[in-house]
Design a protein around this motif. Structure first.
Motif, short mmCIF file in Angstrom:
data_model
loop_
_atom_site.label_atom_id
_atom_site.label_comp_id
_atom_site.label_asym_id
_atom_site.label_seq_id
_atom_site.Cartn_x
_atom_site.Cartn_y
_atom_site.Cartn_z
N TRP A 1 35.79 36.49 46.29
CA TRP A 1 36.90 37.13 45.58
C TRP A 1 37.36 36.23 44.43
O TRP A 1 37.64 35.05 44.64
N VAL A 2 37.44 36.81 43.23
CA VAL A 2 37.83 36.05 42.05
C VAL A 2 39.33 36.22 41.83
O VAL A 2 39.79 37.25 41.34
N ALA A 3 40.09 35.19 42.23
CA ALA A 3 41.56 35.29 42.10
C ALA A 3 42.00 35.12 40.65
O ALA A 3 43.01 35.68 40.23
N GLU A 4 41.24 34.32 39.89
CA GLU A 4 41.59 34.06 38.49
C GLU A 4 40.38 34.38 37.62
O GLU A 4 39.54 33.51 37.37
N PRO A 5 40.28 35.62 37.13
CA PRO A 5 39.10 35.98 36.32
C PRO A 5 39.01 35.14 35.05
O PRO A 5 40.04 34.73 34.50
N SER A 6 37.78 34.89 34.61
CA SER A 6 37.58 34.23 33.32
C SER A 6 37.54 35.31 32.24
O SER A 6 37.44 36.50 32.53
N ALA A 7 37.61 34.85 30.99
CA ALA A 7 37.60 35.79 29.87
C ALA A 7 36.29 36.56 29.77
O ALA A 7 36.21 37.56 29.07
N LYS A 8 35.27 36.08 30.46
CA LYS A 8 33.95 36.71 30.37
C LYS A 8 33.67 37.67 31.53
O LYS A 8 32.61 38.27 31.60
N HIS A 9 34.59 37.77 32.45
CA HIS A 9 34.36 38.63 33.61
C HIS A 9 34.60 40.09 33.26
O HIS A 9 35.30 40.39 32.29
#
Lengths: 358, 331
Positions: free
Chosen positions: B77-85
Motif C-alpha cells: 500500500w502506497v501511503a504517500e504517492p510519488s508524482a510519477k504514480h
C-alpha cells in the motif's frame, strides 16, 4: 559445484575514507568527494599522478544534471589528464572494475570513489527509471514499492514478521551509536516501532532508508605495491556480481538466488565470516541476505549500522566495503564479506570477500 | 540582505522508443481496451515478452487476450504517492495474475484510498482511462465489485512508438558560495575565488580549486573588475530543440575579467553583430539599475553573469589585447 574464482593478481585495499552520511550536504558533489580523495592520497603518501587508474560510480539522475559525473572529475585531480573511467552504478561496481583492471597486471594502483546526493531530488522518482521502460517506469514503479512487495512476500511465505523487520531496525540503530559516520542512531524499542503508522504497508518509515548525501573513496593496489604503500593492507580475496530478472513478478522475492550464486563463486564459506557489511536498504533485506549467505551467530552483521542508518545512494555499497576494511584493519575480525546491491528489491548483488594481512 | 531563492527546476528528457513485435501489439491493445499476453509453450505471459524468461529463447509473436479480471497475488500500500504514480491519493500496487495468464503484471489498484480493501487473493478488474496513448498507464485496476462496464472505441494505427517524458524535479538551497556570487551580482559586483595554492582567481568560484584539490570558502573570495577582454565568441543560430526559447541569431562570448584567470563564458551580446566582435576586444559591463537586476536564473550548476543583471557589454575603446596573450583562455 562451481569453484571459487582465483584471481591471478593479489589485490589489497591500502587506504579508504568516507564522509559522514549527511541529511543534506549543502555544496556540490565534487566538494563532497574531494576530502575523501585527498585523505586516501595522503594516507598512502603517493603523489596524485602516481596513481595509475581512476574510476568513479555515481548517478546523473540523482544529481539532476546531464554529465554530472564529468563535473565530479574535478574532485579526483584530473589535470594533467589521467587515465579515468566511470560507472553509472554504486561505487562498489567501480571497485569491481578497478579490481578487474588490476588483474591485467600492467598497472599497480587504482583510485576508486562513489558518491551520491539524494537530498535535492526524489530518489523514488529517479530510481523508478531503472525499471522496464514499457511496463514499469510509466507507472512510477519505485524502489520502496518493490521493497514493499518483498516484505509482503516474506510475510505471506511465513519467513518473517513485521516484528522481525523492527528488530533489524532496532539492532541497526543500536550498532550505529558507535559509528561517527552514521546519520541515525539510538536505542529504539521494537514495541514503539511497531506502533508507528505504515509508510509502504507492510513497511514503516524506519524500515526504509533515510535521505542521505555522502561519498567514499579508496586506493587499491597489486601485492608488492600494496606492501610498499601500507603497513596493514586488507586483501580483496574475491569479488562477484550476479543479477536476477528486472521483472519482480518472475522472481522469488523471498530468496536471493543471485546472492547464493555469488557466495558460492567467492568461496564465502571456505573460511570464517567474522563480519558482514550488507546493503540492507530496507529492513526485510537483512533477513533474505542472512539466509542466502548462510550466516549464523558467528558473524557480526552490519556493526556499522548499515544503510538503514545512513544511505547515500551510489556510495552506500562502496561504504560497506570501507566499513568492512576498517573493521578488519582494526582487528575486529580477520575475514568478512561486503555486499552491495543495485536495482530494486535486491535484483543485483555484488559480494566482496576481504581478509586481513596474514 | 534578502534571502536568495532556492534552486527549483525540472530536468527533462523526452524519450521515444520503438515498441517491437510483442510490446507493440500489447500497447495497441491497451489503447483499444484489451489486455494481451504472449504464448510461451503451454504458458501465457502477461506482461508479454519477446523471449522465454527461463531460457531467453526468442518467442515468435503469438498474442492472446487475457483478463480483464484477475487475482492479486502480492500487494503493498502506497501511503504517500510519488508524482510519477498513477494516483495522487493512497493506492495499492499489486502483482495481478490476469485470468488466462500464468505470470503476474505489476499495476495499481484504486480502492478509493482504503488500504483495508487490499488482500492477497482479492479479485480485481481492469478499467481503462478516457484518454489513452498506447501506454501501460492507459489502464488501472479496481476491486471487481467496483468495476464499471466500459465501451472502448478502438484507435486506428498500431502503436509502434512510445513517448516517455522523463521529468525530475530538483529542489535545494543555493550553495553558500553560489549565494554569495549571486548576491554580488545584485550589488553590481563580480566575485571570484582565489586559490591559496596557485593564486589563480576563478569566476565564478566553484567552492574548490580543481587543479590543486583544495576547498575554497568565503575567506578566499575577491571582488574583480567588471571590465575585461573578449577571449572567444560565436554566433548562435537557435536550433528549435525541446525547451529552446531563442528564435533569432545572437552573439555569445567569453570574457576574461581583469585580475582573473578563467573567462566567464556564456555572456550574450544583443546589440552587436558577430562581424563587430574581435578576440582581444576590451569590454565592460553596463549594469542594469539595481531594482531591475535579477539572479533568479542562477542555480548551483548554471548561470554565470546573466543578462538579467546587465543592460549590455560595451567596448571600452582601449586597444585590443594581442590574441597571442589570450591563448590559455580561449574557451
Amino acid at each position: 559445484m562451481t569453484q571459487p574464482m582465483q584471481p591471478p593478481e593479489d589485490v589489497a585495499i591500502v587506504a579508504f575514507a568516507q564522509t559522514p552520511s549527511y541529511a543534506c550536504f549543502n555544496d556540490s558533489e565534487p566538494a563532497m568527494i574531494m576530502p575523501c580523495v585527498n585523505s586516501v592520497i595522503e594516507q598512502t603518501g603517493m603523489d596524485r599522478h602516481d596513481i595509475d587508474f581512476t574510476i568513479a560510480g555515481s548517478c546523473d539522475y540523482l544529481s539532476g544534471l546531464p554529465f554530472a559525473f564529468v563535473m565530479n572529475i574535478d574532485a579526483v585531480g584530473a589535470w594533467p589528464p589521467v587515465y579515468e573511467s566511470h560507472v553509472e552504478m554504486d561505487g562498489a561496481w567501480a571497485l569491481f572494475e578497478g579490481f578487474v583492471r588490476l588483474q591485467s597486471g600492467d598497472i599497480d594502483t587504482v583510485l576508486v570513489s562513489g558518491s551520491g546526493k539524494c537530498s535535492p531530488g526524489s530518489y523514488r522518482e529517479g530510481f523508478s527509471l531503472q525499471t522496464d521502460p514499457y511496463v514499469h517506469a510509466p507507472i512510477g514503479l519505485d524502489p520502496r514499492t518493490q521493497a514493499g512487495f518483498q516484505a509482503q512476500a516474506l510475510i505471506a511465505a511465513g519467513k518473517a514478521t513485521e516484528r522481525d523487520f523492527a528488530e533489524v531496525v532496532a539492532r541497526s540503530h543500536a550498532n550505529a551509536k558507535a559509528n561517527p559516520y552514521a546519520q541515525l542512531s539510538g536505542d529504539l524499542l521494537v514495541g514503539d516501532l511497531l506502533a508507528e503508522p505504515y509508510l509502504q504497508q507492510p513497511l514503516r518509515r524506519h524500515d526504509c532508508p533515510p535521505t542521505s548525501d555522502g561519498a567514499g573513496a579508496m586506493i587499491i593496489a597489486r601485492a608488492d605495491k600494496a606492501r610498499e604503500l601500507c603497513d596493514n593492507p586488507v586483501w580483496i580475496r574475491a569479488i562477484d556480481h550476479r543479477i536476477e530478472s528486472h521483472h519482480p513478478t518472475l522472481r522469488d522475492l523471498t530468496d536471493s538466488p543471485s546472492v547464493r550464486l555469488a557466495a558460492e563463486r567467492v568461496g564465502l564459506h571456505h573460511g570464517p565470516v567474522d563480519v558482514a557489511e550488507l546493503t540492507v536498504t530496507y529492513s526485510p533485506e537483512e533477513i533474505i541476505l542472512r539466509e542466502a549467505l548462510g550466516l549464523d551467530e558467528a558473524t557480526s552483521v552490519n556493526p556499522s549500522g548499515g544503510p538503514l542508518t545512513g544511505s547515500p545512494f551510489m556510495a552506500v555499497g562502496l561504504t560497506r566495503v570501507i566499513e568492512l576494511a576498517r573493521a578488519i584493519a582494526n582487528g575486529d575480525g580477520g575475514r568478512g564479506v561486503a555486499h552491495a546491491s543495485s536495482g530494486p528489491a535486491l535484483q543485483q548483488n555484488l559480494l566482496c570477500v576481504l581478509e586481513g594481512d596474514s | 540582505m534578502p534571502a536568495l531563492h532556492d534552486v527549483d527546476y525540472t530536468l527533462e528528457y523526452p524519450y521515444t522508443r520503438t515498441t517491437g513485435p510483442v510490446i507493440g501489439p500489447f500497447l495497441t491493445g491497451l489503447r483499444d481496451g484489451r489486455i494481451l499476453g504472449q504464448r510461451c509453450g503451454s504458458r501465457v505471459l502477461c506482461p508479454p515478452m519477446e523471449f522465454d524468461p527461463d531460457t531467453a529463447a526468442t518467442l515468435e509473436p503469438d498474442l492472446v487476450e487475457v483478463g480483464p479480471g484477475g487475482e492479486v497475488v502480492n500487494w503493498t500500500w502506497v501511503a504517500e504517492p510519488s508524482a510519477k504514480h498513477p494516483f495522487d491519493r493512497p493506492f495499492g500496487f499489486a502483482f495481478i495474475k490476469l485470468d488466462g495468464a500464468e505470470t503476474a503484471l505489476v499495476h495499481a489498484v484504486d480502492t478509493g484510498g482504503d488500504a483495508g480493501a487490499m488482500s492477497t487473493g482479492m479479485r480485481v478488474r481492469a478499467q481503462f482511462r478516457a484518454e489513452r496513448h498506447g501506454s501501460i498507464a492507459d489502464v488501472y485496476f479496481v476491486p471487481e465489485a467496483d468495476a464499471v462496464e466500459q465501451v472502448i472505441e478502438p484507435g486506428e494505427e498500431p502503436v509502434t512508438i512510445t513517448e516517455h517524458l522523463i521529468s525530475l524535479r530538483v529542489n535545494e538551497p543555493l550553495y553558500p558560495h553560489r549565494a554569495r556570487f549571486a548576491q554580488g551580482l545584485l550589488d553590481g559586483k563580480i566575485i571570484g575565488q582565489r586559490s591559496p595554492v596557485t593564486g589563480k582567481v576563478y569566476v565564478p568560484g566553484r567552492g574548490y580549486d580543481n587543479m590543486s584539490r583544495v576547498l575554497l570558502d568565503e575567506s578566499d573570495e575577491v571582488e574583480v573588475s567588471d571590465a575585461g577582454t573578449v577571449v572567444a565568441f560565436t554566433e548562435l543560430n537557435p536550433v528549435q530543440y525541446y525547451g529552446q526559447t531563442e528564435t533569432e541569431p545572437y552573439v555569445r562570448c567569453s570574457i576574461l575579467f581583469d585580475g582573473t584567470d578563467q573567462p566567464v563564458i556564456g555572456i550574450d551580446i544583443r546589440d552587436m553583430t558577430v562581424d563587430e566582435m574581435r578576440v582581444g576586444m576590451r569590454m565592460r559591463c553596463v549594469w542594469r539599475d539595481p531594482e531591475d537586476r535579477s539572479v533568479a536564473d542562477i542555480d548551483n550548476r548554471y548561470g554565470n553573469v546573466p543578462e538579467t543583471v546587465y543592460a549590455r557589454f560595451e567596448p571600452t575603446g582601449e586597444p585590443d589585447v594581442p590574441a597571442e596573450e589570450l591563448k590559455e583562455h580561449s574557451w
